[in-house]
Design a protein around this motif. Structure first.
Motif, PDB file in Angstrom:
ATOM      1  N   GLU A  90       0.970  -1.164  -0.158  1.00 48.98           N
ATOM      2  CA  GLU A  90      -0.077   0.066   0.015  1.00 48.98           C
ATOM      3  C   GLU A  90       0.873   1.067   0.099  1.00 48.98           C
ATOM      4  OE1 GLU A  90      -3.417   0.182  -0.264  1.00 48.98           O
ATOM      5  OE2 GLU A  90      -3.676  -1.885  -0.138  1.00 48.98           O
ATOM      6  N   PRO A  91       1.164   1.845  -1.044  1.00 53.08           N
ATOM      7  CA  PRO A  91       1.916   3.153  -1.287  1.00 53.08           C
ATOM      8  C   PRO A  91       1.517   4.268  -0.575  1.00 53.08           C
ATOM      9  CG  PRO A  91       1.459   2.381  -3.301  1.00 53.08           C
ATOM     10  CD  PRO A  91       0.650   1.490  -2.241  1.00 53.08           C
ATOM     11  N   ALA A  92       0.083   4.177  -0.107  1.00 49.85           N
ATOM     12  CA  ALA A  92      -0.399   5.286   0.895  1.00 49.85           C
ATOM     13  C   ALA A  92       0.120   5.105   2.237  1.00 49.85           C
ATOM     14  CB  ALA A  92      -2.066   5.104   0.493  1.00 49.85           C
ATOM     15  N   ALA A  93       0.420   4.111   2.483  1.00 44.38           N
ATOM     16  CA  ALA A  93       0.700   3.597   3.903  1.00 44.38           C
ATOM     17  C   ALA A  93       2.228   4.183   4.302  1.00 44.38           C
ATOM     18  CB  ALA A  93       0.484   2.296   4.324  1.00 44.38           C
ATOM     19  N   LEU A  94       3.204   4.555   3.275  1.00 48.38           N
ATOM     20  CA  LEU A  94       4.522   4.949   3.329  1.00 48.38           C
ATOM     21  C   LEU A  94       4.517   6.088   4.297  1.00 48.38           C
ATOM     22  CD1 LEU A  94       5.864   4.122  -0.258  1.00 48.38           C
ATOM     23  CD2 LEU A  94       6.227   2.841   1.639  1.00 48.38           C
ATOM     24  N   LYS A  95       5.500   6.155   5.189  1.00 45.79           N
ATOM     25  CA  LYS A  95       5.376   7.196   6.203  1.00 45.79           C
ATOM     26  C   LYS A  95       6.683   8.221   5.756  1.00 45.79           C
ATOM     27  CE  LYS A  95       1.663   6.007   8.356  1.00 45.79           C
ATOM     28  NZ  LYS A  95       0.569   6.698   7.744  1.00 45.79           N
ATOM     29  N   PRO A  96       6.581   9.351   6.055  1.00 45.26           N
ATOM     30  CA  PRO A  96       7.720  10.324   5.801  1.00 45.26           C
ATOM     31  C   PRO A  96       8.783  10.105   6.851  1.00 45.26           C
ATOM     32  CG  PRO A  96       6.030  11.408   6.693  1.00 45.26           C
ATOM     33  CD  PRO A  96       5.566  10.202   6.484  1.00 45.26           C
ATOM     34  N   ALA A  97      10.089  10.168   6.413  1.00 49.53           N
ATOM     35  CA  ALA A  97      11.279   9.978   7.378  1.00 49.53           C
ATOM     36  C   ALA A  97      11.263  10.991   8.385  1.00 49.53           C
ATOM     37  CB  ALA A  97      12.644   9.675   6.638  1.00 49.53           C
ATOM     38  N   GLY A  98      11.533  10.857   9.698  1.00 51.02           N
ATOM     39  CA  GLY A  98      11.154  11.521  10.745  1.00 51.02           C
ATOM     40  C   GLY A  98      12.225  12.763  10.623  1.00 51.02           C
ATOM     41  N   ASP A  99      13.606  12.501  10.043  1.00 50.80           N
ATOM     42  CA  ASP A  99      14.893  13.511  10.121  1.00 50.80           C
ATOM     43  C   ASP A  99      15.087  14.267   9.002  1.00 50.80           C
ATOM     44  OD1 ASP A  99      15.417  11.097   8.796  1.00 50.80           O
ATOM     45  OD2 ASP A  99      17.581  10.787   9.569  1.00 50.80           O
ATOM     46  N   ASP A 135      10.600  12.256  -1.700  1.00 51.09           N
ATOM     47  CA  ASP A 135      11.640  11.418  -1.420  1.00 51.09           C
ATOM     48  C   ASP A 135      11.889  11.160   0.204  1.00 51.09           C
ATOM     49  OD1 ASP A 135      12.585  11.518  -3.912  1.00 51.09           O
ATOM     50  OD2 ASP A 135      14.424  13.017  -3.879  1.00 51.09           O
ATOM     51  N   ALA A 136      11.305  12.041   0.834  1.00 55.88           N
ATOM     52  CA  ALA A 136      11.121  11.711   2.402  1.00 55.88           C
ATOM     53  C   ALA A 136      10.173  10.641   2.810  1.00 55.88           C
ATOM     54  CB  ALA A 136      10.691  13.281   3.184  1.00 55.88           C
ATOM     55  N   VAL A 137       8.986  10.541   1.850  1.00 52.71           N
ATOM     56  CA  VAL A 137       7.895   9.900   2.123  1.00 52.71           C
ATOM     57  C   VAL A 137       8.341   8.570   1.259  1.00 52.71           C
ATOM     58  CG1 VAL A 137       5.673   9.225   1.539  1.00 52.71           C
ATOM     59  CG2 VAL A 137       6.214  11.514   2.295  1.00 52.71           C
ATOM     60  N   GLY A 138       8.812   8.613   0.172  1.00 52.88           N
ATOM     61  CA  GLY A 138       8.970   7.274  -0.646  1.00 52.88           C
ATOM     62  C   GLY A 138      10.155   6.254  -0.413  1.00 52.88           C
ATOM     63  N   GLY A 139      10.991   7.083   0.151  1.00 54.86           N
ATOM     64  CA  GLY A 139      12.251   6.416   0.465  1.00 54.86           C
ATOM     65  C   GLY A 139      12.761   5.605  -0.864  1.00 54.86           C
ATOM     66  N   SER A 140      13.097   4.481  -0.846  1.00 51.35           N
ATOM     67  CA  SER A 140      13.494   3.714  -2.088  1.00 51.35           C
ATOM     68  C   SER A 140      12.465   3.635  -3.329  1.00 51.35           C
ATOM     69  CB  SER A 140      14.055   2.585  -1.592  1.00 51.35           C
ATOM     70  OG  SER A 140      15.300   2.455  -0.716  1.00 51.35           O
ATOM     71  N   VAL A 141      11.167   3.487  -2.778  1.00 49.38           N
ATOM     72  CA  VAL A 141      10.302   3.183  -3.641  1.00 49.38           C
ATOM     73  C   VAL A 141      10.238   4.306  -4.818  1.00 49.38           C
ATOM     74  CG1 VAL A 141       7.700   2.956  -3.881  1.00 49.38           C
ATOM     75  CG2 VAL A 141       8.833   2.127  -1.803  1.00 49.38           C
ATOM     76  N   PHE A 142      10.168   5.627  -4.329  1.00 45.39           N
ATOM     77  CA  PHE A 142      10.100   6.588  -5.523  1.00 45.39           C
ATOM     78  C   PHE A 142      11.601   7.179  -5.770  1.00 45.39           C
ATOM     79  CE2 PHE A 142       5.782   7.490  -3.054  1.00 45.39           C
ATOM     80  CZ  PHE A 142       5.244   6.506  -3.867  1.00 45.39           C
TER      81      PHE A 142
END
Length: 144
Positions: A90-99, A135-142
């Motif tokens: 579920e791409p909508a469940a990807l959370k942003p990196a906190g830092d 990029d903060a939300v998707g990490g490697s996915v996006f």
């Protein structure tokens, strides 16, 4: 209007190329061994500049297959598949990196994910204020 047609054509052709082989018979003939022990997980990911996929200027599209092994044209397929497994595809469940800190410069970026995850249809579109936020939300996915 021309960008919309190009975007739609590129997305449609890429989705057909990736998902076309998945449309075959899912059930093996009686007495025959199944062709695969894995439910299909094949996605087409796109990114472009704009507020939504219909009006965005397309930039890049990649394929991502996660079963039985990570593959496709995605540059970080294994990492992207691992992140998607953590959120059950579920791409909508990807959370942003906190830092991560991003500027407030508004340069909208849109991403789409189309395909199949463990046999279930996936259709996702999201706009971000800029590439840093994406990029903060998707990490490697996006990250492609």
């Amino acid at each position: 209007m021309r960008n919309t047609a190009r975007w739609a054509a590129a997305l449609g052709l890429t989705a057909a190329a990736v998902c076309g082989p998945l449309t075959g018979a899912a059930v093996a003939a009686p007495g025959a061994a199944p062709s695969s022990l894995y439910a299909p997980s094949a996605l087409v990911l796109t990114t472009g500049h704009g507020n939504d996929a219909a009006t965005a200027t397309p930039e890049r599209a990649v394929t991502l297959t996660c079963a039985p092994t990570a593959s496709g044209t995605h540059p970080a397929a294994a990492e992207a598949c691992a992140e998607l497994r953590r959120v059950d595809g579920e791409p909508a469940a990807l959370k942003p990196a906190g830092d991560v800190m991003c500027t407030k410069v508004y340069d909208p970026v849109v991403v789409t994910v189309q395909g199949v995850w463990q046999g279930k249809r996936v259709s996702y579109e999201r706009s971000f204020g800029n590439a840093c936020m994406r990029d903060a939300v998707g990490g490697s996915v996006f990250a492609f």
